[in-house]
Design an enzyme around this catalytic site. Structure first.
Site, PDB file in Angstrom:
ATOM      1  N   ASP A  22       7.153  29.902   4.466  1.00  0.00           N
ATOM      2  CA  ASP A  22       7.409  27.973   4.326  1.00  0.00           C
ATOM      3  C   ASP A  22       6.446  27.784   3.865  1.00  0.00           C
ATOM      4  OD1 ASP A  22       8.085  26.212   6.428  1.00  0.00           O
ATOM      5  OD2 ASP A  22       7.131  26.381   7.496  1.00  0.00           O
ATOM      6  N   ASN A  24       8.792  25.608   0.639  1.00  0.00           N
ATOM      7  CA  ASN A  24       9.387  25.988  -0.550  1.00  0.00           C
ATOM      8  C   ASN A  24       9.813  24.218  -0.846  1.00  0.00           C
ATOM      9  OD1 ASN A  24       8.988  28.483  -0.430  1.00  0.00           O
ATOM     10  ND2 ASN A  24      12.008  29.105  -0.134  1.00  0.00           N
ATOM     11  N   GLY A  25       9.815  23.216   0.257  1.00  0.00           N
ATOM     12  CA  GLY A  25      10.856  22.094   0.440  1.00  0.00           C
ATOM     13  C   GLY A  25       9.729  21.869   0.065  1.00  0.00           C
ATOM     14  N   ARG A  35      14.736  20.468  -3.224  1.00  0.00           N
ATOM     15  CA  ARG A  35      14.624  21.430  -2.401  1.00  0.00           C
ATOM     16  C   ARG A  35      14.757  22.959  -3.092  1.00  0.00           C
ATOM     17  NH1 ARG A  35      12.373  20.278   2.684  1.00  0.00           N
ATOM     18  NH2 ARG A  35      13.454  22.477   3.203  1.00  0.00           N
ATOM     19  N   GLU A  69      18.196  28.546  12.925  1.00  0.00           N
ATOM     20  CA  GLU A  69      18.631  26.959  13.177  1.00  0.00           C
ATOM     21  C   GLU A  69      18.705  26.435  12.028  1.00  0.00           C
ATOM     22  OE1 GLU A  69      15.691  29.459  14.667  1.00  0.00           O
ATOM     23  OE2 GLU A  69      16.527  28.908  16.556  1.00  0.00           O
ATOM     24  N   ASN A  70      18.522  27.388  10.665  1.00  0.00           N
ATOM     25  CA  ASN A  70      18.211  26.476   9.478  1.00  0.00           C
ATOM     26  C   ASN A  70      20.118  25.430   9.158  1.00  0.00           C
ATOM     27  OD1 ASN A  70      15.828  29.124   8.078  1.00  0.00           O
ATOM     28  ND2 ASN A  70      15.891  26.668   8.678  1.00  0.00           N
ATOM     29  N   ARG A 196       3.116  28.357  13.591  1.00  0.00           N
ATOM     30  CA  ARG A 196       4.150  29.024  15.426  1.00  0.00           C
ATOM     31  C   ARG A 196       4.701  30.115  14.659  1.00  0.00           C
ATOM     32  NH1 ARG A 196       5.384  23.210  13.150  1.00  0.00           N
ATOM     33  NH2 ARG A 196       7.433  23.837  11.710  1.00  0.00           N
ATOM     34  N   GLU A 209      -1.422  41.146  14.613  1.00  0.00           N
ATOM     35  CA  GLU A 209      -1.701  40.164  14.332  1.00  0.00           C
ATOM     36  C   GLU A 209      -1.643  39.011  13.441  1.00  0.00           C
ATOM     37  OE1 GLU A 209      -5.034  40.804  14.815  1.00  0.00           O
ATOM     38  OE2 GLU A 209      -5.054  42.579  15.979  1.00  0.00           O
TER      39      GLU A 209
HETATM   40  C1  FPP Z   1      11.208  27.661   4.067  1.00  0.00           C
HETATM   41  O1  FPP Z   1      10.328  26.522   3.245  1.00  0.00           O
HETATM   42  C2  FPP Z   1      12.237  28.388   3.811  1.00  0.00           C
HETATM   43  C3  FPP Z   1      12.876  28.606   4.141  1.00  0.00           C
HETATM   44  C4  FPP Z   1      14.361  28.204   4.613  1.00  0.00           C
HETATM   45  C5  FPP Z   1      14.255  29.634   2.891  1.00  0.00           C
HETATM   46  C6  FPP Z   1      13.329  30.937   3.015  1.00  0.00           C
HETATM   47  C7  FPP Z   1      14.083  31.987   1.233  1.00  0.00           C
HETATM   48  C8  FPP Z   1      12.860  31.798   0.160  1.00  0.00           C
HETATM   49  C9  FPP Z   1      11.894  32.598  -0.043  1.00  0.00           C
HETATM   50  C10 FPP Z   1      14.461  32.593  -0.898  1.00  0.00           C
HETATM   51  C11 FPP Z   1      13.761  33.259  -1.547  1.00  0.00           C
HETATM   52  C12 FPP Z   1      14.593  34.796  -0.492  1.00  0.00           C
HETATM   53  C13 FPP Z   1      14.987  36.172  -0.450  1.00  0.00           C
HETATM   54  C14 FPP Z   1      14.764  37.326   0.108  1.00  0.00           C
HETATM   55  C15 FPP Z   1      16.250  36.328  -1.425  1.00  0.00           C
HETATM   56  P1  FPP Z   1      11.266  24.985   3.847  1.00  0.00           P
HETATM   57  O2  FPP Z   1      12.301  25.205   3.344  1.00  0.00           O
HETATM   58  O3  FPP Z   1      11.029  25.028   5.550  1.00  0.00           O
HETATM   59  O4  FPP Z   1       9.971  25.063   3.204  1.00  0.00           O
HETATM   60  P2  FPP Z   1       9.020  22.923   3.980  1.00  0.00           P
HETATM   61  O5  FPP Z   1       8.757  23.386   5.173  1.00  0.00           O
HETATM   62  O6  FPP Z   1       8.156  22.689   3.145  1.00  0.00           O
HETATM   63  O7  FPP Z   1      10.425  22.291   3.662  1.00  0.00           O
END
Ligand code: FPP
Length: 253
Positions: A22, A24-25, A35, A69-70, A196, A209
Protein backbone atom coordinates in the site's frame (compact mmCIF):
# COMPACT_ATOMS: atom_id res chain seq x y z
CA UNK A 1 26.41 -21.11 22.72
CA UNK A 2 23.87 -18.35 21.91
CA UNK A 3 22.62 -18.31 18.30
CA UNK A 4 23.54 -15.04 16.52
CA UNK A 5 20.44 -13.02 15.50
CA UNK A 6 20.87 -13.47 11.73
CA UNK A 7 21.03 -17.26 12.08
CA UNK A 8 18.13 -17.38 14.49
CA UNK A 9 16.03 -15.33 12.03
CA UNK A 10 16.93 -17.71 9.23
CA UNK A 11 16.09 -20.83 11.22
CA UNK A 12 12.88 -19.59 12.85
CA UNK A 13 11.83 -17.03 10.28
CA UNK A 14 8.52 -17.15 8.41
CA UNK A 15 8.19 -19.67 5.61
CA UNK A 16 5.32 -17.80 3.97
CA UNK A 17 5.09 -14.00 3.95
CA UNK A 18 2.10 -12.15 2.50
CA UNK A 19 2.29 -8.43 1.71
CA UNK A 20 -0.37 -5.75 1.24
CA UNK A 21 1.63 -3.31 -0.89
CA UNK A 22 0.00 0.00 0.00
CA UNK A 23 1.02 3.62 -0.52
CA UNK A 24 1.95 3.79 -4.22
CA UNK A 25 -0.57 6.55 -4.92
CA UNK A 26 0.57 8.76 -2.02
CA UNK A 27 4.20 8.20 -2.93
CA UNK A 28 3.54 9.50 -6.46
CA UNK A 29 1.32 12.39 -5.32
CA UNK A 30 4.04 13.56 -2.90
CA UNK A 31 6.31 13.86 -5.93
CA UNK A 32 3.70 15.68 -8.03
CA UNK A 33 3.38 12.69 -10.36
CA UNK A 34 0.36 10.65 -11.51
CA UNK A 35 -0.58 7.67 -9.35
CA UNK A 36 0.52 5.16 -12.00
CA UNK A 37 4.08 6.44 -11.52
CA UNK A 38 3.89 5.11 -7.96
CA UNK A 39 2.59 1.74 -9.14
CA UNK A 40 5.57 1.41 -11.50
CA UNK A 41 7.95 2.25 -8.64
CA UNK A 42 6.07 -0.36 -6.55
CA UNK A 43 6.58 -3.00 -9.24
CA UNK A 44 10.36 -2.50 -9.02
CA UNK A 45 10.16 -3.21 -5.28
CA UNK A 46 8.33 -6.45 -5.96
CA UNK A 47 11.39 -7.65 -7.88
CA UNK A 48 13.75 -6.60 -5.06
CA UNK A 49 11.71 -8.40 -2.40
CA UNK A 50 11.23 -11.56 -4.50
CA UNK A 51 14.99 -11.74 -5.03
CA UNK A 52 15.63 -11.31 -1.29
CA UNK A 53 13.45 -14.28 -0.32
CA UNK A 54 16.02 -17.09 -0.76
CA UNK A 55 18.58 -15.15 1.31
CA UNK A 56 16.07 -14.81 4.15
CA UNK A 57 14.73 -18.37 4.06
CA UNK A 58 11.30 -17.29 2.80
CA UNK A 59 9.91 -20.01 0.53
CA UNK A 60 6.51 -18.46 -0.23
CA UNK A 61 5.73 -14.82 -0.97
CA UNK A 62 2.19 -13.67 -1.73
CA UNK A 63 1.56 -10.10 -2.87
CA UNK A 64 -1.75 -8.23 -3.16
CA UNK A 65 -1.59 -6.57 -6.58
CA UNK A 66 -5.25 -5.78 -7.34
CA UNK A 67 -8.31 -6.31 -5.19
CA UNK A 68 -11.92 -6.97 -6.19
CA UNK A 69 -12.58 -3.46 -4.81
CA UNK A 70 -9.89 -1.75 -6.92
CA UNK A 71 -12.26 -1.62 -9.94
CA UNK A 72 -13.79 1.41 -8.20
CA UNK A 73 -10.69 3.48 -9.11
CA UNK A 74 -10.73 5.75 -12.15
CA UNK A 75 -10.85 4.03 -15.50
CA UNK A 76 -7.42 5.52 -16.30
CA UNK A 77 -5.80 4.08 -13.17
CA UNK A 78 -7.37 0.63 -13.69
CA UNK A 79 -6.25 0.60 -17.34
CA UNK A 80 -2.77 1.74 -16.28
CA UNK A 81 -2.52 -1.05 -13.72
CA UNK A 82 -3.69 -3.71 -16.18
CA UNK A 83 -1.12 -2.51 -18.69
CA UNK A 84 1.53 -2.55 -15.93
CA UNK A 85 0.66 -6.18 -15.08
CA UNK A 86 0.93 -7.22 -18.75
CA UNK A 87 4.27 -5.42 -19.09
CA UNK A 88 5.55 -6.88 -15.80
CA UNK A 89 4.83 -10.43 -16.93
CA UNK A 90 6.48 -9.89 -20.32
CA UNK A 91 9.53 -8.14 -18.86
CA UNK A 92 10.10 -10.23 -15.75
CA UNK A 93 9.42 -13.74 -17.10
CA UNK A 94 13.06 -14.40 -17.97
CA UNK A 95 14.43 -13.16 -14.61
CA UNK A 96 11.79 -15.11 -12.67
CA UNK A 97 12.76 -18.29 -14.48
CA UNK A 98 16.49 -17.61 -14.00
CA UNK A 99 15.88 -17.08 -10.27
CA UNK A 100 13.90 -20.33 -10.05
CA UNK A 101 10.70 -18.55 -9.01
CA UNK A 102 7.44 -20.42 -9.46
CA UNK A 103 4.64 -17.94 -10.14
CA UNK A 104 0.97 -18.51 -9.40
CA UNK A 105 -1.98 -16.15 -9.63
CA UNK A 106 -4.95 -16.17 -7.28
CA UNK A 107 -8.23 -14.30 -7.64
CA UNK A 108 -11.12 -14.39 -10.07
CA UNK A 109 -9.89 -14.28 -13.67
CA UNK A 110 -13.36 -13.86 -15.17
CA UNK A 111 -13.28 -10.04 -15.15
CA UNK A 112 -9.68 -9.74 -16.40
CA UNK A 113 -9.01 -9.16 -20.09
CA UNK A 114 -8.17 -12.17 -22.22
CA UNK A 115 -4.68 -10.93 -23.15
CA UNK A 116 -3.68 -10.58 -19.49
CA UNK A 117 -5.17 -13.98 -18.58
CA UNK A 118 -3.22 -15.54 -21.47
CA UNK A 119 0.05 -14.04 -20.15
CA UNK A 120 -0.75 -15.23 -16.61
CA UNK A 121 -1.36 -18.77 -17.88
CA UNK A 122 1.89 -18.68 -19.87
CA UNK A 123 3.95 -17.48 -16.90
CA UNK A 124 2.45 -20.14 -14.63
CA UNK A 125 3.28 -22.82 -17.22
CA UNK A 126 6.77 -21.44 -17.87
CA UNK A 127 7.74 -21.48 -14.18
CA UNK A 128 5.92 -24.61 -13.06
CA UNK A 129 9.15 -26.58 -12.48
CA UNK A 130 10.75 -23.78 -10.40
CA UNK A 131 11.20 -24.51 -6.71
CA UNK A 132 13.33 -21.92 -4.91
CA UNK A 133 10.66 -19.27 -4.32
CA UNK A 134 6.90 -19.58 -4.73
CA UNK A 135 5.54 -16.17 -5.74
CA UNK A 136 1.76 -15.82 -5.65
CA UNK A 137 0.21 -12.69 -7.13
CA UNK A 138 -3.31 -11.85 -5.98
CA UNK A 139 -5.03 -10.22 -8.96
CA UNK A 140 -8.73 -9.35 -8.86
CA UNK A 141 -8.61 -11.05 -5.48
CA UNK A 142 -10.90 -10.62 -2.48
CA UNK A 143 -10.97 -12.96 0.52
CA UNK A 144 -14.77 -13.02 0.76
CA UNK A 145 -15.09 -13.53 -2.99
CA UNK A 146 -12.61 -16.43 -2.77
CA UNK A 147 -14.57 -18.10 0.06
CA UNK A 148 -17.85 -17.60 -1.86
CA UNK A 149 -16.37 -19.12 -5.06
CA UNK A 150 -14.92 -22.00 -3.03
CA UNK A 151 -18.26 -22.63 -1.34
CA UNK A 152 -20.01 -22.70 -4.70
CA UNK A 153 -17.62 -25.38 -6.01
CA UNK A 154 -17.93 -27.31 -2.77
CA UNK A 155 -21.74 -27.19 -3.01
CA UNK A 156 -21.52 -28.48 -6.59
CA UNK A 157 -19.43 -31.44 -5.38
CA UNK A 158 -21.99 -32.14 -2.64
CA UNK A 159 -24.84 -31.95 -5.18
CA UNK A 160 -23.00 -34.43 -7.46
CA UNK A 161 -22.45 -36.79 -4.54
CA UNK A 162 -18.63 -36.33 -4.56
CA UNK A 163 -18.58 -34.96 -1.01
CA UNK A 164 -20.86 -35.71 1.94
CA UNK A 165 -22.16 -32.70 3.96
CA UNK A 166 -20.77 -34.30 7.13
CA UNK A 167 -17.29 -34.25 5.55
CA UNK A 168 -17.28 -30.45 5.16
CA UNK A 169 -14.81 -29.22 7.78
CA UNK A 170 -11.65 -27.16 8.30
CA UNK A 171 -9.63 -29.73 6.36
CA UNK A 172 -11.86 -30.10 3.30
CA UNK A 173 -13.06 -26.52 2.76
CA UNK A 174 -9.57 -25.01 2.12
CA UNK A 175 -9.07 -27.53 -0.70
CA UNK A 176 -11.52 -25.39 -2.68
CA UNK A 177 -9.72 -22.09 -2.03
CA UNK A 178 -7.46 -20.50 -4.68
CA UNK A 179 -4.56 -21.10 -2.27
CA UNK A 180 -5.19 -24.86 -1.91
CA UNK A 181 -1.58 -25.79 -2.72
CA UNK A 182 0.00 -23.12 -0.46
CA UNK A 183 0.78 -23.21 3.25
CA UNK A 184 -0.98 -20.55 5.34
CA UNK A 185 0.96 -17.29 5.68
CA UNK A 186 3.05 -16.98 8.85
CA UNK A 187 3.50 -13.24 8.56
CA UNK A 188 1.34 -10.57 6.88
CA UNK A 189 2.96 -7.19 6.25
CA UNK A 190 1.07 -4.03 5.32
CA UNK A 191 2.88 -0.87 4.31
CA UNK A 192 1.82 2.80 4.39
CA UNK A 193 0.59 3.10 7.98
CA UNK A 194 -2.88 1.60 7.48
CA UNK A 195 -3.76 -1.06 10.07
CA UNK A 196 -6.40 -3.17 8.31
CA UNK A 197 -6.39 -6.34 6.26
CA UNK A 198 -8.73 -5.19 3.47
CA UNK A 199 -10.18 -8.56 2.53
CA UNK A 200 -6.76 -10.23 2.03
CA UNK A 201 -6.35 -13.98 2.74
CA UNK A 202 -9.13 -13.93 5.35
CA UNK A 203 -9.32 -17.69 5.92
CA UNK A 204 -5.60 -18.34 5.53
CA UNK A 205 -4.40 -15.65 7.96
CA UNK A 206 -6.37 -16.88 10.96
CA UNK A 207 -3.13 -17.48 12.93
CA UNK A 208 -0.75 -15.20 11.06
CA UNK A 209 1.40 -12.60 12.76
CA UNK A 210 0.96 -9.03 11.49
CA UNK A 211 3.35 -6.13 10.89
CA UNK A 212 1.97 -2.71 9.96
CA UNK A 213 4.73 -0.32 8.90
CA UNK A 214 4.57 3.37 7.94
CA UNK A 215 6.83 3.03 4.91
CA UNK A 216 5.09 3.60 1.57
CA UNK A 217 5.47 0.52 -0.64
CA UNK A 218 7.82 2.13 -3.23
CA UNK A 219 10.21 2.92 -0.34
CA UNK A 220 10.08 -0.58 1.18
CA UNK A 221 13.57 -2.06 0.92
CA UNK A 222 15.11 -5.46 1.30
CA UNK A 223 16.77 -4.20 4.52
CA UNK A 224 13.39 -3.31 6.07
CA UNK A 225 12.02 -6.68 4.94
CA UNK A 226 14.94 -8.34 6.75
CA UNK A 227 14.25 -6.38 9.95
CA UNK A 228 10.59 -7.47 9.95
CA UNK A 229 11.59 -11.10 9.43
CA UNK A 230 14.06 -10.88 12.31
CA UNK A 231 11.36 -9.35 14.51
CA UNK A 232 8.98 -12.19 13.57
CA UNK A 233 11.65 -14.71 14.58
CA UNK A 234 11.60 -13.27 18.12
CA UNK A 235 7.83 -13.72 18.47
CA UNK A 236 6.28 -16.55 20.40
CA UNK A 237 3.56 -18.25 18.31
CA UNK A 238 1.25 -20.53 20.26
CA UNK A 239 -1.76 -21.03 17.92
CA UNK A 240 -4.08 -20.81 20.92
CA UNK A 241 -2.10 -23.46 22.82
CA UNK A 242 0.64 -23.28 25.42
CA UNK A 243 4.29 -22.37 25.21
CA UNK A 244 6.50 -25.44 25.02
CA UNK A 245 9.58 -25.09 27.25
CA UNK A 246 13.02 -25.87 25.82
CA UNK A 247 13.19 -29.03 27.95
CA UNK A 248 9.95 -30.26 26.37
CA UNK A 249 7.55 -29.46 29.21
CA UNK A 250 4.51 -27.24 28.60
CA UNK A 251 4.36 -23.86 30.32
CA UNK A 252 0.81 -22.49 30.65
CA UNK A 253 0.46 -18.93 29.26
C1 FPP B 1 -2.04 0.12 -3.28
O1 FPP B 1 -1.51 1.43 -3.24
C2 FPP B 1 -1.46 -0.57 -4.40
C3 FPP B 1 -2.16 -1.13 -5.42
C4 FPP B 1 -3.62 -1.12 -5.52
C5 FPP B 1 -1.47 -1.77 -6.55
C6 FPP B 1 -0.30 -2.62 -6.18
C7 FPP B 1 0.45 -2.85 -7.39
C8 FPP B 1 1.78 -2.81 -7.49
C9 FPP B 1 2.73 -2.65 -6.38
C10 FPP B 1 2.31 -2.91 -8.84
C11 FPP B 1 3.10 -4.08 -9.19
C12 FPP B 1 2.67 -5.38 -8.73
C13 FPP B 1 3.02 -6.49 -9.37
C14 FPP B 1 2.83 -7.83 -8.77
C15 FPP B 1 3.61 -6.43 -10.70
P1 FPP B 1 -2.52 2.64 -3.39
O2 FPP B 1 -2.62 2.99 -4.83
O3 FPP B 1 -3.82 2.31 -2.73
O4 FPP B 1 -1.78 3.77 -2.61
P2 FPP B 1 -2.47 4.94 -1.78
O5 FPP B 1 -3.13 4.28 -0.59
O6 FPP B 1 -1.32 5.79 -1.40
O7 FPP B 1 -3.45 5.62 -2.67
Amino acid sequence: MPVPPAQSAATRGPRHVAIIMDGNGRWATMRGRPRIFGHHAGARRVREIVEACPDYGVDYLTVFAFSTENWKRTQAEVAGLMSLFRGYIRREARALLANDVRVRFIGDRVRLDAKLVGLMDELEALTQQCQTTHLTVALNYGGRDEVARATRRLAEDVARGHLRPEDVNEETLPRYLDTCVLPDPDLVIRTSGEARISNFLLWQSAYAEYEFVDTLWPDFTRAEFGRLLASYARRDRRFGGVKVAAAGGAVAR
